[in-house]
Design a protein around this motif. Structure first.
Motif, PDB file in Angstrom:
ATOM      1  N   GLY A   1       0.795  -1.213   0.000  1.00  0.00           N
ATOM      2  CA  GLY A   1       0.000   0.000   0.000  1.00  0.00           C
ATOM      3  C   GLY A   1       0.829   1.266   0.000  1.00  0.00           C
ATOM      4  O   GLY A   1       2.059   1.249  -0.111  1.00  0.00           O
ATOM      5  N   TRP A   2       0.125   2.393   0.112  1.00  0.00           N
ATOM      6  CA  TRP A   2       0.770   3.702   0.094  1.00  0.00           C
ATOM      7  C   TRP A   2       1.407   4.036   1.431  1.00  0.00           C
ATOM      8  O   TRP A   2       2.556   4.436   1.499  1.00  0.00           O
ATOM      9  CB  TRP A   2      -0.260   4.789  -0.263  1.00  0.00           C
ATOM     10  CG  TRP A   2       0.180   6.162   0.147  1.00  0.00           C
ATOM     11  CD1 TRP A   2      -0.151   6.833   1.285  1.00  0.00           C
ATOM     12  CD2 TRP A   2       1.105   7.015  -0.553  1.00  0.00           C
ATOM     13  NE1 TRP A   2       0.467   8.061   1.337  1.00  0.00           N
ATOM     14  CE2 TRP A   2       1.260   8.193   0.211  1.00  0.00           C
ATOM     15  CE3 TRP A   2       1.796   6.897  -1.765  1.00  0.00           C
ATOM     16  CZ2 TRP A   2       2.068   9.238  -0.185  1.00  0.00           C
ATOM     17  CZ3 TRP A   2       2.609   7.945  -2.156  1.00  0.00           C
ATOM     18  CH2 TRP A   2       2.750   9.095  -1.382  1.00  0.00           C
ATOM     19  N   GLN A   3       0.674   3.887   2.512  1.00  0.00           N
ATOM     20  CA  GLN A   3       1.045   4.477   3.797  1.00  0.00           C
ATOM     21  C   GLN A   3       2.112   3.686   4.544  1.00  0.00           C
ATOM     22  O   GLN A   3       2.065   2.462   4.608  1.00  0.00           O
ATOM     23  CB  GLN A   3      -0.203   4.604   4.671  1.00  0.00           C
ATOM     24  CG  GLN A   3       0.027   5.379   5.962  1.00  0.00           C
ATOM     25  CD  GLN A   3      -1.268   5.776   6.604  1.00  0.00           C
ATOM     26  OE1 GLN A   3      -2.163   6.319   5.952  1.00  0.00           O
ATOM     27  NE2 GLN A   3      -1.405   5.525   7.887  1.00  0.00           N
ATOM     28  N   ILE A   4       3.065   4.429   5.116  1.00  0.00           N
ATOM     29  CA  ILE A   4       4.132   3.817   5.910  1.00  0.00           C
ATOM     30  C   ILE A   4       3.543   2.986   7.043  1.00  0.00           C
ATOM     31  O   ILE A   4       2.611   3.411   7.723  1.00  0.00           O
ATOM     32  CB  ILE A   4       5.067   4.898   6.486  1.00  0.00           C
ATOM     33  CG1 ILE A   4       5.938   5.497   5.376  1.00  0.00           C
ATOM     34  CG2 ILE A   4       5.943   4.347   7.598  1.00  0.00           C
ATOM     35  CD1 ILE A   4       6.860   6.590   5.851  1.00  0.00           C
ATOM     36  N   GLN A   5       4.109   1.787   7.214  1.00  0.00           N
ATOM     37  CA  GLN A   5       3.723   0.908   8.311  1.00  0.00           C
ATOM     38  C   GLN A   5       4.918   0.058   8.697  1.00  0.00           C
ATOM     39  O   GLN A   5       5.835  -0.136   7.891  1.00  0.00           O
ATOM     40  CB  GLN A   5       2.532   0.038   7.916  1.00  0.00           C
ATOM     41  CG  GLN A   5       2.712  -0.707   6.598  1.00  0.00           C
ATOM     42  CD  GLN A   5       1.440  -1.372   6.139  1.00  0.00           C
ATOM     43  OE1 GLN A   5       0.913  -2.241   6.824  1.00  0.00           O
ATOM     44  NE2 GLN A   5       0.932  -0.971   4.989  1.00  0.00           N
ATOM     45  N   PRO A   6       4.948  -0.432   9.932  1.00  0.00           N
ATOM     46  CA  PRO A   6       6.116  -1.192  10.396  1.00  0.00           C
ATOM     47  C   PRO A   6       6.337  -2.471   9.585  1.00  0.00           C
ATOM     48  O   PRO A   6       5.378  -3.161   9.240  1.00  0.00           O
ATOM     49  CB  PRO A   6       5.756  -1.526  11.854  1.00  0.00           C
ATOM     50  CG  PRO A   6       4.703  -0.544  12.237  1.00  0.00           C
ATOM     51  CD  PRO A   6       3.939  -0.241  10.981  1.00  0.00           C
ATOM     52  N   ASN A   7       7.593  -2.740   9.273  1.00  0.00           N
ATOM     53  CA  ASN A   7       7.988  -4.000   8.638  1.00  0.00           C
ATOM     54  C   ASN A   7       7.254  -4.262   7.326  1.00  0.00           C
ATOM     55  O   ASN A   7       6.868  -5.401   7.033  1.00  0.00           O
ATOM     56  CB  ASN A   7       7.767  -5.176   9.594  1.00  0.00           C
ATOM     57  CG  ASN A   7       8.499  -4.986  10.915  1.00  0.00           C
ATOM     58  OD1 ASN A   7       9.670  -4.629  10.935  1.00  0.00           O
ATOM     59  ND2 ASN A   7       7.790  -5.203  12.015  1.00  0.00           N
ATOM     60  N   ALA A   8       7.034  -3.208   6.543  1.00  0.00           N
ATOM     61  CA  ALA A   8       6.347  -3.364   5.261  1.00  0.00           C
ATOM     62  C   ALA A   8       6.939  -2.378   4.256  1.00  0.00           C
ATOM     63  O   ALA A   8       7.370  -1.282   4.605  1.00  0.00           O
ATOM     64  CB  ALA A   8       4.850  -3.130   5.418  1.00  0.00           C
ATOM     65  N   HIS A   9       6.948  -2.792   2.994  1.00  0.00           N
ATOM     66  CA  HIS A   9       7.478  -1.973   1.907  1.00  0.00           C
ATOM     67  C   HIS A   9       6.337  -1.143   1.327  1.00  0.00           C
ATOM     68  O   HIS A   9       5.379  -1.685   0.774  1.00  0.00           O
ATOM     69  CB  HIS A   9       8.080  -2.890   0.836  1.00  0.00           C
ATOM     70  CG  HIS A   9       8.761  -2.164  -0.268  1.00  0.00           C
ATOM     71  ND1 HIS A   9       8.833  -2.657  -1.543  1.00  0.00           N
ATOM     72  CD2 HIS A   9       9.424  -0.972  -0.295  1.00  0.00           C
ATOM     73  CE1 HIS A   9       9.503  -1.814  -2.304  1.00  0.00           C
ATOM     74  NE2 HIS A   9       9.862  -0.777  -1.575  1.00  0.00           N
ATOM     75  N   THR A  10       6.408   0.183   1.457  1.00  0.00           N
ATOM     76  CA  THR A  10       5.322   1.046   1.009  1.00  0.00           C
ATOM     77  C   THR A  10       5.830   2.137   0.068  1.00  0.00           C
ATOM     78  O   THR A  10       7.015   2.469   0.047  1.00  0.00           O
ATOM     79  CB  THR A  10       4.614   1.712   2.203  1.00  0.00           C
ATOM     80  OG1 THR A  10       5.501   2.649   2.826  1.00  0.00           O
ATOM     81  CG2 THR A  10       4.163   0.671   3.219  1.00  0.00           C
ATOM     82  N   VAL A  11       4.905   2.692  -0.697  1.00  0.00           N
ATOM     83  CA  VAL A  11       5.247   3.750  -1.648  1.00  0.00           C
ATOM     84  C   VAL A  11       5.685   5.011  -0.915  1.00  0.00           C
ATOM     85  O   VAL A  11       6.684   5.650  -1.283  1.00  0.00           O
ATOM     86  CB  VAL A  11       4.052   4.048  -2.579  1.00  0.00           C
ATOM     87  CG1 VAL A  11       4.435   5.134  -3.591  1.00  0.00           C
ATOM     88  CG2 VAL A  11       3.583   2.793  -3.298  1.00  0.00           C
TER      89      VAL A  11
END
Length: 249
Positions: free
Chosen positions: A16-26
């Motif tokens: 997805g777009w939004q920053i989140q822990p331990n995830a690759h985001t735009v």
């Protein structure tokens, strides 16, 4: 000074777009590229979140910075740093109070479906081979266009003050390859469009009629609507703002 970024991305590679822990985001990728180039911590804010696997032809985000490069140079350098799945289409200066999320007056999404298996559409369109009746879908579209409260199409436990959306345009179009659902509104609820498409597929297959659909919308119960179709067919295609927020420099 504040700037609007016009961004495109293929969402397949991102959570997805939004920053989140331990995830690759735009958003993370764009913040990283801006911070490297401008040599300061930069955090951009988008017009809205898109879920894992959802794409954007036009996402808008704002950031604040004092630039030494021209906007063309910054765009060139950003595109050189960003992954192949993300591109910056333009950078425009805006008024200091302009806000990518709150000042958006219209958002448009498209959902793509194809009828024949096609490896070149994998990840960007939903393969749906079952036959559909067009007339009940068009009737359902008319009901949705004039509806206001879309709680029945919203993910549960979302942090919103209300479930009202103003639908400006809504269409279901048959193409040579399949179908395209398009909808424009002032705002959308989480999961709303994928639930709308899933419900229209139920209507088109004769599993729900117009009375059923009206009852679902009136109930506000997500469990009664159709399933959410996969994210891969969904594109954020346009975000509109008042022209008055832009600066001519």
């Amino acid at each position: 000074m504040r700037y609007f970024l016009d961004i495109s991305y293929r969402g397949t590679a991102f959570h997805g777009w939004q920053i989140q822990p331990n995830a690759h985001t735009v958003q993370e990728e764009i913040n990283r590229a801006l911070s490297i180039i401008l040599q300061q911590d930069i955090s951009c804010l988008g017009s809205g979140r898109t879920d894992t696997g959802v794409h954007a032809l036009q996402q808008i985000a704002h950031f604040d910075a004092e630039l030494s490069d021209s906007l063309d140079q910054l765009q060139y350098r950003l595109n050189g740093l960003l992954p192949a799945e993300v591109s910056i289409n333009s950078i425009r200066p805006v008024k200091p109070e302009a806000h990518a999320r709150f000042d958006a007056v219209r958002r448009t999404y498209h959902y793509h479906l194809h009828r024949q298996k096609d490896p070149f559409k994998t990840g960007v369109s939903y393969f749906f081979s079952r036959s559909l009746e067009a007339a009940p879908i068009q009737e359902a579209i008319g009901l949705m266009k004039n509806w206001k409260n879309f709680q029945a199409f919203s993910k549960v436990h979302t942090d919103v003050n209300h479930f009202d959306c103003d639908i400006y345009e809504i269409n279901w179009q048959e193409t040579n390859e399949g179908y395209v659902f398009s909808v424009s509104a002032n705002r959308f609820l989480r999961g709303m469009i994928r639930a709308m498409v899933g419900t229209l597929l139920e209507v088109g297959q004769g599993r729900l009629n117009q009375t059923d659909l009206k009852n679902i919308l009136e109930s506000g119960e997500r469990s009664r609507a159709g399933r959410a179709v996969p994210a891969e067919g969904l594109f954020l295609t346009e975000v509109k703002y008042p022209e008055s927020i832009y600066l001519d420099i």
